[in-house]
Design a protein around this motif. Sequence first.
Motif, mmCIF file in Angstrom:
data_model
loop_
_atom_site.group_PDB
_atom_site.id
_atom_site.type_symbol
_atom_site.label_atom_id
_atom_site.label_comp_id
_atom_site.label_asym_id
_atom_site.label_seq_id
_atom_site.Cartn_x
_atom_site.Cartn_y
_atom_site.Cartn_z
ATOM 1 N N PRO A 119 5.252 5.430 -9.360
ATOM 2 C CA PRO A 119 4.585 4.706 -9.957
ATOM 3 C C PRO A 119 5.879 3.742 -11.146
ATOM 4 O O PRO A 119 5.042 2.545 -11.838
ATOM 5 C CB PRO A 119 4.535 6.100 -11.401
ATOM 6 N N ASP A 120 7.103 3.091 -10.634
ATOM 7 C CA ASP A 120 7.425 2.743 -11.642
ATOM 8 C C ASP A 120 7.016 0.827 -10.427
ATOM 9 O O ASP A 120 8.086 -0.405 -10.719
ATOM 10 C CB ASP A 120 8.919 2.665 -12.230
ATOM 11 N N ASN A 131 -5.620 2.696 -4.242
ATOM 12 C CA ASN A 131 -4.818 3.675 -3.114
ATOM 13 C C ASN A 131 -3.842 3.905 -4.358
ATOM 14 O O ASN A 131 -3.373 5.700 -3.813
ATOM 15 C CB ASN A 131 -4.220 3.178 -1.710
ATOM 16 N N ALA A 132 -3.055 3.731 -5.067
ATOM 17 C CA ALA A 132 -2.361 3.882 -5.845
ATOM 18 C C ALA A 132 -2.622 4.678 -7.630
ATOM 19 O O ALA A 132 -2.354 4.722 -7.960
ATOM 20 C CB ALA A 132 -1.348 2.577 -5.824
ATOM 21 N N HIS A 133 -3.833 4.501 -7.528
ATOM 22 C CA HIS A 133 -4.193 5.855 -8.703
ATOM 23 C C HIS A 133 -3.810 4.999 -9.658
ATOM 24 O O HIS A 133 -3.436 5.637 -10.607
ATOM 25 C CB HIS A 133 -3.759 7.117 -8.305
ATOM 26 N N ARG A 134 -3.940 3.770 -10.097
ATOM 27 C CA ARG A 134 -4.155 2.685 -11.049
ATOM 28 C C ARG A 134 -5.265 2.080 -11.811
ATOM 29 O O ARG A 134 -5.486 2.039 -11.330
ATOM 30 C CB ARG A 134 -2.741 1.359 -10.915
ATOM 31 N N ASP A 191 -7.231 -10.887 -3.633
ATOM 32 C CA ASP A 191 -8.137 -10.493 -4.481
ATOM 33 C C ASP A 191 -8.815 -8.753 -4.608
ATOM 34 O O ASP A 191 -8.550 -7.650 -5.194
ATOM 35 C CB ASP A 191 -8.767 -10.900 -5.354
ATOM 36 N N ARG A 192 -9.136 -8.914 -3.206
ATOM 37 C CA ARG A 192 -9.712 -7.564 -2.368
ATOM 38 C C ARG A 192 -8.175 -6.643 -2.039
ATOM 39 O O ARG A 192 -8.743 -5.409 -2.762
ATOM 40 C CB ARG A 192 -10.787 -7.636 -1.147
ATOM 41 N N GLN A 193 -7.879 -6.809 -1.522
ATOM 42 C CA GLN A 193 -5.847 -6.107 -1.015
ATOM 43 C C GLN A 193 -5.822 -5.395 -2.005
ATOM 44 O O GLN A 193 -5.535 -4.624 -2.680
ATOM 45 C CB GLN A 193 -5.321 -7.113 -0.394
ATOM 46 N N TYR A 194 -5.653 -6.456 -3.769
ATOM 47 C CA TYR A 194 -5.202 -6.496 -5.043
ATOM 48 C C TYR A 194 -6.195 -5.275 -5.334
ATOM 49 O O TYR A 194 -5.452 -4.382 -6.235
ATOM 50 C CB TYR A 194 -5.340 -7.427 -5.474
ATOM 51 N N LEU A 195 -7.328 -5.733 -5.252
ATOM 52 C CA LEU A 195 -8.434 -3.821 -6.076
ATOM 53 C C LEU A 195 -7.897 -2.825 -4.892
ATOM 54 O O LEU A 195 -7.713 -1.814 -5.260
ATOM 55 C CB LEU A 195 -9.510 -4.100 -5.703
ATOM 56 N N LEU A 196 -7.852 -2.700 -3.925
ATOM 57 C CA LEU A 196 -7.168 -1.720 -3.098
ATOM 58 C C LEU A 196 -5.947 -0.785 -3.392
ATOM 59 O O LEU A 196 -6.530 0.756 -2.937
ATOM 60 C CB LEU A 196 -7.209 -2.047 -0.652
ATOM 61 N N MET A 255 0.633 -0.980 0.536
ATOM 62 C CA MET A 255 0.055 -0.418 -0.165
ATOM 63 C C MET A 255 0.720 1.162 0.149
ATOM 64 O O MET A 255 0.394 2.125 -0.933
ATOM 65 C CB MET A 255 -0.604 -0.005 1.613
ATOM 66 N N ARG A 256 2.294 1.180 0.897
ATOM 67 C CA ARG A 256 2.928 2.304 0.586
ATOM 68 C C ARG A 256 4.031 2.188 -0.477
ATOM 69 O O ARG A 256 4.572 3.137 -0.700
ATOM 70 C CB ARG A 256 3.616 2.533 2.292
ATOM 71 N N MET A 257 4.672 1.354 -1.115
ATOM 72 C CA MET A 257 5.108 1.521 -1.542
ATOM 73 C C MET A 257 4.825 1.624 -3.333
ATOM 74 O O MET A 257 5.262 2.157 -4.046
ATOM 75 C CB MET A 257 6.019 0.235 -2.388
ATOM 76 N N ALA A 258 3.715 1.378 -3.285
ATOM 77 C CA ALA A 258 3.031 1.493 -4.851
ATOM 78 C C ALA A 258 2.423 2.810 -5.226
ATOM 79 O O ALA A 258 2.146 2.894 -5.968
ATOM 80 C CB ALA A 258 1.644 0.839 -4.505
#
Length: 338
Positions: A129-130, A149-152, A140-145, A123-126
């Motif tokens: 951008p790279d 959070n990273a605006h990707r 799966d839900r963690q990935y979506l969050l 969550m922080r490292m994302a």
Amino acid sequence: MPYRQIPRNRPIATLIKWYADKKSGKVTDARNEIQKRFDFLDWKDQKRIIMAFLQSGKTDRQWAYRKIYSQWDDSYLQPVKELWEKYHEEVCAWSVIQHFPLDYVKANADKLEEVNHYYHLCMRMAEEPDYHIDKTKLYDRQYLLVMLNAHREVSEEEAESIFFRSLYRHTQTDVQILTNIRNLGRGCAFSVFNIDFINSLENIFRQLDLDNLVVRLRQWDHDRIEEMLQGEEFAALNQEAIDDETYYQRRLSIGLHYISRAIDDKYKRSNPKLPLCTKPATRLLWGIEPDEFNEEGPATAEPPIFRNPADTPEAMAEITSKFPAVSTLINEFELEVP
């Protein structure tokens, strides 16, 4: 009745002095009163207390870590850094991940992940951008969050796959997870969006600007409702003179049967083994078997039962180390633990 005078509050400076002096004989009393009054004290006094607790034993340090995390100030950076590098404690890692400079988080990424799980670190490292997000380490839900959070961006295809994998997993989960469905009146067919977890996915999809996907999923759900309403099983159920609890459970089994049958096999096969299932919900009462299970089949072992566990981080850490299934549940559903 004799008059009893309410004792006055002791000066906070006195309490801190008693707490810091381990030979005072008043450490426990001082600790208890300090912790009760902490949130109502001036910032200056709060900071003195935090520093005193950080220099104490593990339990008091962890209490201080929690306060630091929610009331962060850069003046805590150096003492927290020293304690992190000395003890590598999980609650300390919260502040390191959330509040420390990103370069420091990167340099300590391996240890932080080991202590505090990849999700929180990601969550922080994302924010970078790279930064490569390792989906294999996330539910799966963690990935979506993380992506939100990273605006990707998340593609519709990927989000749709997550939706149906999650939905299938819930159709194979013990019926108690779905108790909110019983709030519907008799004669009503339930929607998959009555399931809290599935409803939360829809909300995330909307925040990710996947509105077209939501429309398609809502139509898919509407088709399942129509199938259930027009099916012979539901019509027969509505003719039976049975109590509400039996009715709700049978309706649930019928609905999950239609849902499971409509989910593409590829989403069923992509699900991991389900360590927390006691038995598939679709087997309850009606004895209906879903058309396909995942390749390994649903787990059938009863989950461990815990009665009155100690309300401490140490106790929870011991439990999750002995029973990986409990750790899995906590991480996937992001439960708050002591």
